[in-house]
Write a protein that holds these residues in place. Structure first.
Motif, PDB file in Angstrom:
ATOM      1  N   TYR A  21      -7.265   3.870   3.265  1.00  0.00           N
ATOM      2  CA  TYR A  21      -7.972   4.499   2.145  1.00  0.00           C
ATOM      3  C   TYR A  21      -6.996   5.350   1.337  1.00  0.00           C
ATOM      4  CZ  TYR A  21     -12.033   3.176   4.893  1.00  0.00           C
ATOM      5  OH  TYR A  21     -12.971   2.446   5.596  1.00  0.00           O
ATOM      6  N   ALA A  22      -7.204   5.383   0.018  1.00  0.00           N
ATOM      7  CA  ALA A  22      -6.441   6.295  -0.834  1.00  0.00           C
ATOM      8  C   ALA A  22      -7.339   6.739  -1.974  1.00  0.00           C
ATOM      9  CB  ALA A  22      -5.201   5.602  -1.394  1.00  0.00           C
ATOM     10  N   LEU A  23      -7.261   7.997  -2.341  1.00  0.00           N
ATOM     11  CA  LEU A  23      -8.076   8.567  -3.415  1.00  0.00           C
ATOM     12  C   LEU A  23      -9.554   8.212  -3.224  1.00  0.00           C
ATOM     13  CD1 LEU A  23      -5.743   7.846  -6.510  1.00  0.00           C
ATOM     14  CD2 LEU A  23      -5.877   9.932  -5.133  1.00  0.00           C
ATOM     15  N   GLY A  24      -9.995   8.235  -1.985  1.00  0.00           N
ATOM     16  CA  GLY A  24     -11.413   8.037  -1.696  1.00  0.00           C
ATOM     17  C   GLY A  24     -11.891   6.599  -1.740  1.00  0.00           C
ATOM     18  N   GLU A  25     -10.952   5.658  -1.810  1.00  0.00           N
ATOM     19  CA  GLU A  25     -11.388   4.254  -1.858  1.00  0.00           C
ATOM     20  C   GLU A  25     -10.651   3.424  -0.823  1.00  0.00           C
ATOM     21  OE1 GLU A  25     -10.814   2.699  -5.776  1.00  0.00           O
ATOM     22  OE2 GLU A  25     -12.288   4.087  -6.623  1.00  0.00           O
ATOM     23  N   ARG A  26     -11.322   2.411  -0.295  1.00  0.00           N
ATOM     24  CA  ARG A  26     -10.651   1.504   0.640  1.00  0.00           C
ATOM     25  C   ARG A  26      -9.753   0.540  -0.149  1.00  0.00           C
ATOM     26  NH1 ARG A  26     -12.778  -1.765   5.934  1.00  0.00           N
ATOM     27  NH2 ARG A  26     -10.766  -2.730   6.352  1.00  0.00           N
ATOM     28  N   ILE A  27      -8.557   0.332   0.358  1.00  0.00           N
ATOM     29  CA  ILE A  27      -7.585  -0.527  -0.324  1.00  0.00           C
ATOM     30  C   ILE A  27      -7.625  -1.916   0.300  1.00  0.00           C
ATOM     31  CG2 ILE A  27      -5.103  -0.890  -0.644  1.00  0.00           C
ATOM     32  CD1 ILE A  27      -4.860   2.155  -0.886  1.00  0.00           C
ATOM     33  N   ALA A  28      -7.772  -2.924  -0.556  1.00  0.00           N
ATOM     34  CA  ALA A  28      -7.930  -4.289  -0.043  1.00  0.00           C
ATOM     35  C   ALA A  28      -6.581  -4.858   0.416  1.00  0.00           C
ATOM     36  CB  ALA A  28      -8.542  -5.175  -1.123  1.00  0.00           C
ATOM     37  N   ASP A  29      -5.546  -4.766  -0.419  1.00  0.00           N
ATOM     38  CA  ASP A  29      -4.238  -5.338  -0.067  1.00  0.00           C
ATOM     39  C   ASP A  29      -3.194  -4.229  -0.125  1.00  0.00           C
ATOM     40  OD1 ASP A  29      -1.773  -6.558   0.071  1.00  0.00           O
ATOM     41  OD2 ASP A  29      -2.307  -8.223  -1.262  1.00  0.00           O
ATOM     42  N   ARG A  30      -2.705  -3.850   1.036  1.00  0.00           N
ATOM     43  CA  ARG A  30      -1.792  -2.697   1.091  1.00  0.00           C
ATOM     44  C   ARG A  30      -0.458  -2.969   0.410  1.00  0.00           C
ATOM     45  NH1 ARG A  30       0.560  -2.443   7.215  1.00  0.00           N
ATOM     46  NH2 ARG A  30      -0.039  -4.495   7.937  1.00  0.00           N
ATOM     47  N   THR A  31      -0.140  -4.221   0.158  1.00  0.00           N
ATOM     48  CA  THR A  31       1.159  -4.499  -0.468  1.00  0.00           C
ATOM     49  C   THR A  31       1.082  -4.484  -1.996  1.00  0.00           C
ATOM     50  OG1 THR A  31       0.836  -6.890  -0.547  1.00  0.00           O
ATOM     51  CG2 THR A  31       1.809  -5.972   1.469  1.00  0.00           C
ATOM     52  N   GLU A  32      -0.128  -4.572  -2.537  1.00  0.00           N
ATOM     53  CA  GLU A  32      -0.246  -4.684  -3.999  1.00  0.00           C
ATOM     54  C   GLU A  32      -0.742  -3.406  -4.662  1.00  0.00           C
ATOM     55  OE1 GLU A  32       0.989  -7.029  -5.622  1.00  0.00           O
ATOM     56  OE2 GLU A  32       1.318  -8.456  -3.988  1.00  0.00           O
ATOM     57  N   HIS A  33      -1.272  -2.463  -3.901  1.00  0.00           N
ATOM     58  CA  HIS A  33      -1.834  -1.259  -4.530  1.00  0.00           C
ATOM     59  C   HIS A  33      -0.717  -0.421  -5.159  1.00  0.00           C
ATOM     60  CE1 HIS A  33      -4.001   2.500  -5.056  1.00  0.00           C
ATOM     61  NE2 HIS A  33      -5.111   1.794  -4.950  1.00  0.00           N
ATOM     62  N   PRO A  34      -0.904   0.042  -6.413  1.00  0.00           N
ATOM     63  CA  PRO A  34       0.192   0.760  -7.087  1.00  0.00           C
ATOM     64  C   PRO A  34       0.644   2.024  -6.376  1.00  0.00           C
ATOM     65  CG  PRO A  34      -1.853   0.861  -8.384  1.00  0.00           C
ATOM     66  CD  PRO A  34      -2.069  -0.144  -7.290  1.00  0.00           C
ATOM     67  N   LEU A  35      -0.228   2.675  -5.603  1.00  0.00           N
ATOM     68  CA  LEU A  35       0.206   3.880  -4.880  1.00  0.00           C
ATOM     69  C   LEU A  35       1.128   3.526  -3.714  1.00  0.00           C
ATOM     70  CD1 LEU A  35      -2.967   6.167  -4.611  1.00  0.00           C
ATOM     71  CD2 LEU A  35      -1.116   6.277  -6.268  1.00  0.00           C
ATOM     72  N   ILE A  36       0.906   2.369  -3.133  1.00  0.00           N
ATOM     73  CA  ILE A  36       1.633   2.007  -1.900  1.00  0.00           C
ATOM     74  C   ILE A  36       2.826   1.090  -2.175  1.00  0.00           C
ATOM     75  CG2 ILE A  36       1.380   0.862   0.359  1.00  0.00           C
ATOM     76  CD1 ILE A  36      -1.490   1.831   0.427  1.00  0.00           C
ATOM     77  N   ALA A 250      10.216   4.389 -10.306  1.00  0.00           N
ATOM     78  CA  ALA A 250       9.072   3.482 -10.329  1.00  0.00           C
ATOM     79  C   ALA A 250       9.145   2.421  -9.237  1.00  0.00           C
ATOM     80  CB  ALA A 250       8.981   2.803 -11.693  1.00  0.00           C
ATOM     81  N   SER A 251      10.343   1.940  -8.917  1.00  0.00           N
ATOM     82  CA  SER A 251      10.441   0.832  -7.956  1.00  0.00           C
ATOM     83  C   SER A 251      10.205   1.277  -6.527  1.00  0.00           C
ATOM     84  CB  SER A 251      11.829   0.188  -8.037  1.00  0.00           C
ATOM     85  OG  SER A 251      12.054  -0.275  -9.331  1.00  0.00           O
ATOM     86  N   TYR A 252      10.701   2.471  -6.176  1.00  0.00           N
ATOM     87  CA  TYR A 252      10.705   2.845  -4.757  1.00  0.00           C
ATOM     88  C   TYR A 252       9.898   4.095  -4.433  1.00  0.00           C
ATOM     89  CZ  TYR A 252      14.451  -0.564  -4.723  1.00  0.00           C
ATOM     90  OH  TYR A 252      15.178  -1.713  -4.865  1.00  0.00           O
ATOM     91  N   GLY A 253       9.346   4.743  -5.437  1.00  0.00           N
ATOM     92  CA  GLY A 253       8.444   5.855  -5.156  1.00  0.00           C
ATOM     93  C   GLY A 253       9.143   7.114  -4.702  1.00  0.00           C
ATOM     94  N   LEU A 254       8.378   7.935  -4.036  1.00  0.00           N
ATOM     95  CA  LEU A 254       8.787   9.291  -3.698  1.00  0.00           C
ATOM     96  C   LEU A 254       8.551   9.500  -2.209  1.00  0.00           C
ATOM     97  CD1 LEU A 254       9.281  12.285  -4.492  1.00  0.00           C
ATOM     98  CD2 LEU A 254       6.896  12.386  -5.174  1.00  0.00           C
ATOM     99  N   VAL A 255       9.560   9.995  -1.507  1.00  0.00           N
ATOM    100  CA  VAL A 255       9.552  10.121  -0.039  1.00  0.00           C
ATOM    101  C   VAL A 255       8.864   8.920   0.637  1.00  0.00           C
ATOM    102  CG1 VAL A 255       9.995  12.580   0.002  1.00  0.00           C
ATOM    103  CG2 VAL A 255       7.640  11.819   0.022  1.00  0.00           C
ATOM    104  N   GLY A 256       8.214   9.124   1.761  1.00  0.00           N
ATOM    105  CA  GLY A 256       7.892   7.967   2.602  1.00  0.00           C
ATOM    106  C   GLY A 256       6.473   7.438   2.587  1.00  0.00           C
ATOM    107  N   GLY A 257       5.692   7.734   1.551  1.00  0.00           N
ATOM    108  CA  GLY A 257       4.318   7.216   1.542  1.00  0.00           C
ATOM    109  C   GLY A 257       3.562   7.662   2.789  1.00  0.00           C
ATOM    110  N   GLU A 258       3.560   8.965   3.031  1.00  0.00           N
ATOM    111  CA  GLU A 258       3.022   9.491   4.291  1.00  0.00           C
ATOM    112  C   GLU A 258       1.495   9.350   4.354  1.00  0.00           C
ATOM    113  OE1 GLU A 258       5.630  10.813   2.717  1.00  0.00           O
ATOM    114  OE2 GLU A 258       7.099  10.609   4.332  1.00  0.00           O
ATOM    115  N   ALA A 259       1.018   9.143   5.566  1.00  0.00           N
ATOM    116  CA  ALA A 259      -0.422   8.949   5.755  1.00  0.00           C
ATOM    117  C   ALA A 259      -0.891   9.653   7.027  1.00  0.00           C
ATOM    118  CB  ALA A 259      -0.737   7.455   5.867  1.00  0.00           C
TER     119      ALA A 259
END
Ligand code: SF4
Ligand code: FE
Length: 479
Positions: A21-36, A250-259
């Motif tokens: 989940y991110a921003l209160g929503e379930r993510i269908a494909d973890r590889t395509e979501h812009p946050l991830i 834009a390509s690699y984001g910021l720190v490690g995408g912590e969850a």
């Protein structure tokens, strides 16, 4: 199986959907979501490196189990040179991504478990090392990315795990069954958790005899029933949804995408359990994992600092101040600090020693010094980058304003650099520095691999004050 490329790694993740989940929503494909996706791209570089002929000595190692080439991120260090090579690999990847590529956590978890399970079996007649070797072979043969999950929520920090009002504040065994153990709890701030294939959980602290149920180390597939992931918010994260260069990196984001990783009554079969109840081994396991992860920080962070220093220097050039003595002095200072971090990482690696298992560990003292220095020097490097860049880091208009028919020409005119440098060049570098230095990135340098006080405890413990006192007494004629 041949080593995966970055693209194959991304494909492999698609085959293992997880409950995220991110921003209160379930993510269908973890590889395509812009946050991830940017974090997926950063981890993919660890796979691409194994196919980069120029750096094959860094990206590929030979498995001590199979004798086959494996991605170095799944290798067990068997020499001080292996430890040194690891640091060089991390610096290169930090330079390429300007971010955290996340794969070191599982790498360090596997290296810590390899030698600690060996020690435990020898002392207690348990069966953990053989199990762990089988698991390692599975990881190496399939070129997997396991997430190393250590940090528990901890509830009331003044209380031991078994004294907490809510027993789930530390991951623990809730049931022992014939087919395995059932575990419940959570691990927080987990870099790379949402784009891993597996999760390796370990205790987060030393444990006493009353905390036996909290002494659990094990591996589960990322999509095991009961595994739930809540993706953390980051500074300006919705810019990733907008797209464009305001994202900074834009390509690699910021720190490690912590969850936050929730283990909601997860069944772990016995063959994936590497510690279950031997509370006295939790402390040594945590210390070894922490030493390996603290070793890293003069690798990945000096690589990231190379990008920050480059961005500050290029901006100085665009702004016509590259020859000013104070700018050159600040850039010199940034390099001094960054290379000092790298030197610390190399030193703790060169001083690595074999364990009874044959695997090597870093020098604990120097690894803790490395990380403690990162908690200060990175802040100073970022401070100097902001000083050189100027206040526009905090006030510049957006890319949309630059593209706007009415105000775009004003942005172009008033943000232009020296000579013919277009506004977009300054804004792009400014956004990169904003992303890398004005955001949550310094917090990661402070608390990643353990908060500063955790290193200070280790430094005092390793420092052997009694021996130092004896030296002084001897020269003073007191002994
Ligand atoms: Fe690796 Fe550095 Fe990220 Fe830790 S912070 S996972 S050492 S890249
Ligand atoms: Fe980290």
């Amino acid at each position: 199986m041949p080593l995966m490329t970055g693209a194959q790694y991304i494909e492999s993740l698609k085959k293992v959907p997880i409950e995220v989940y991110a921003l209160g929503e379930r993510i269908a494909d973890r590889t395509e979501h812009p946050l991830i996706r940017p974090h997926v791209n950063a981890a993919a570089e660890t796979y691409n490196l194994a196919h980069d002929a120029k750096f094959s000595d860094l990206g590929v190692a030979t498995s001590n189990l199979s004798g086959q080439p494996v991605n170095r991120f799944t290798h067990i260090h068997h020499s001080a040179q292996d430890l040194v090579t690891k640091v060089k690999m991390l610096r290169l990847l930090g330079q390429r991504t300007g971010s955290c590529f996340q794969r070191c956590v599982g790498f360090d978890a596997m290296n810590a478990l390899y030698s600690i399970t060996f020690d435990m079996d020898k002392a207690k007649g348990t069966q953990y090392h053989g199990r762990f070797r089988d698991y390692l072979k599975f990881v190496q043969d399939n070129d997997l990315m396991p997430d190393g999950a250590m940090t528990d929520p901890k509830g009331d920090r003044s209380l031991a795990p078994s004294q907490q009002h809510d027993p789930d504040q530390y991951l623990h065994i809730v049931e022992r069954r014939q087919d395995g153990v059932v575990i419940r709890g959570a691990k927080i701030h987990q870099s790379g958790a949402v784009n891993s294939h597996e999760v390796i959980a370990m205790p987060t602290r030393a444990l006493g005899p009353d905390d036996k149920d909290y002494a659990i180390a094990c591996a589960v597939p990322a999509n095991a029933p009961g595994m739930v992931y809540i993706f953390g918010r980051q500074t300006n994260d919705t810019r990733k949804i907008e797209g464009g260069f305001d994202q900074g990196n834009a390509s690699y984001g910021l720190v490690g995408g912590e969850a936050t990783v929730v283990f909601d009554n997860v069944l772990v079969p016995w063959e994936r359990v590497f510690l279950a109840g031997e509370a006295e081994y939790a402390g040594p396991l945590v210390e070894r994992f922490a030493a390996f992860h603290r070793q890293n920080y003069g690798g990945c962070k000096s690589g990231v600092a190379d990008v920050v220093i480059g961005a500050a220097a290029a901006l100085a050039e665009y702004q016509g101040v590259e020859k000013a003595p104070h700018i050159r002095d600040k850039l010199t200072e940034m390099m001094l600090l960054s290379e000092t971090l790298h030197a610390c990482s190399l030193a703790c690696s060169s001083e690595g020693k074999p364990t009874p298992s044959g695997a090597y560990v870093v020098d604990y003292m120097l690894a803790n010094i490395t990380k403690q220095n990162v908690t200060r020097y990175i802040y100073e490097i970022y401070r100097l980058a902001q000083d050189i860049a100027g206040g526009f880091l905090a006030t510049m208009p957006s890319e949309r304003d630059l593209r706007h028919p009415r105000v775009g020409p004003f942005v172009e005119k008033y943000y232009r650099g020296a000579g013919e440098v277009p506004a977009e060049y300054r804004l792009r570098l400014g956004r990169l520095l904003e992303n890398m230095t004005c955001s949550i990135a310094p917090v990661e340098s402070m608390h990643g691999a353990g908060s500063p006080q955790a290193q200070r405890v280790m430094i005092l413990r390793q420092g052997d004050l009694e021996a130092k006192k004896r030296l002084a007494r001897k020269l003073a004629g007191l002994e």
